[in-house]
Enzyme design. Structure first.
Site, PDB file in Angstrom:
ATOM      1  N   CYS A   1       0.469  -1.153   0.040  1.00  0.00           N
ATOM      2  CA  CYS A   1       0.344   0.223  -0.513  1.00  0.00           C
ATOM      3  C   CYS A   1       0.827   1.066  -0.126  1.00  0.00           C
ATOM      4  O   CYS A   1       1.661   1.562   0.972  1.00  0.00           O
ATOM      5  CB  CYS A   1      -0.723   0.236   1.430  1.00  0.00           C
ATOM      6  SG  CYS A   1      -1.275   1.781   1.231  1.00  0.00           S
TER       7      CYS A   1
ATOM      8  N   CYS B   1      -0.949   3.973  -6.663  1.00  0.00           N
ATOM      9  CA  CYS B   1      -1.498   3.034  -5.379  1.00  0.00           C
ATOM     10  C   CYS B   1      -1.639   1.455  -6.513  1.00  0.00           C
ATOM     11  O   CYS B   1      -2.346   1.594  -7.471  1.00  0.00           O
ATOM     12  CB  CYS B   1      -3.088   3.856  -5.715  1.00  0.00           C
ATOM     13  SG  CYS B   1      -3.870   2.935  -5.002  1.00  0.00           S
TER      14      CYS B   1
END
Length: 261
Positions: A75, A178
């Site tokens: 992440c 992302c």
């Protein structure tokens, strides 16, 4: 065959499945996995640094208690607030992702580059320092929060209209900062057929392999086998049968998206 490593993966949601899939393809066959998706708190992109640190600490502790030999923070938003002291406190190697901006600049020195990420990553000091250290030019930053919501819903079709409005025609390269964004390479290509993509998935797994001392290989892209080798958690609870289809759908999408360069 000797007992393999157990590798933990953390993400705010389903985006990190792209990185898990890369690990499955590249790491030794006797590797097992634990995947922690913090769906109770997704998205992370609109949270403060302090909130993200608290959530990340909880998830890392959970994965450590699950017996993971190493942990990947799959992440970019969570990685943007991690630091050496924080990672060192758990006693196992922790690999933190960051947007693959350096790779994009090296491979596309004369190209117009769009760096996409969550808002928390874009406004963070870590990304600013990275851009300054690279003397990054011809790079724009853009937050794409709606893609996180589409991915969490397993809705990969609705993003097309949204992506057609953000000016992708201006760019040659998109940095997928992302992990949720990797699912939408097909839709981005439809908005600009000439786009190339750069992400940190393989680089992260290569770093992991070097850190734990294993060789990279090449395994068959068998999603059913990956599901058997992985223990999945949604926040603190193991996934239920009704939740499995979303993970399988995202892994199938990750497999397709990986073939799009």
């Amino acid at each position: 065959m000797s007992k393999g490593f157990k590798i933990g993966f953390f993400d705010s949601g389903v985006g990190g499945l792209n990185v898990l899939y890369e690990a499955f393809l590249c790491l030794p066959k006797n590797t097992s996995f634990v995947y922690y998706a913090d769906h109770d708190n997704v998205p992370y992109g609109n949270k403060s640094s302090g909130e993200i640190k608290n959530l990340l600490f909880h998830a890392l502790r959970f994965l450590k208690l699950e017996g993971c030999d190493a942990i990947v923070i799959a992440c970019n938003t969570a990685s943007s607030v991690a630091n050496k002291e924080f990672r060192a406190s758990f006693g196992v190697p922790i690999i933190a992702m960051e947007p693959a901006i350096k790779l994009a600049i090296v491979n596309y020195p004369e190209s117009r580059i769009l760096i996409t990420a969550t808002q928390a990553t874009i406004i963070g000091e870590k990304l600013k320092n990275l851009l300054d250290s690279l003397n990054a030019k011809n790079c724009d930053l853009m937050a794409l929060p709606r893609l996180v919501n589409y991915a969490q819903a397993g809705d990969f079709r609705s993003a097309g209209g949204y992506l057609s409005t953000i000016g992708l025609y201006k760019y040659d390269v998109v940095v997928l900062g992302c992990t949720h964004f990797n699912y939408f390479k097909k839709e981005m290509k439809l908005a600009n057929l000439g786009l190339d993509f750069v992400d940190g998935n393989f680089g992260t797994i290569r770093h992991l392999a070097h850190t734990i001392g294993v060789d990279l290989g090449k395994n068959k892209a068998d999603i059913a086998e990956l599901m058997k080798k992985t223990k999945f958690f949604i926040s603190n609870l193991e996934i239920t049968p009704s939740e499995i289809p979303l993970f399988e759908k995202c892994l199938a999408r990750a497999k397709m998206s990986r073939s799009i360069k």
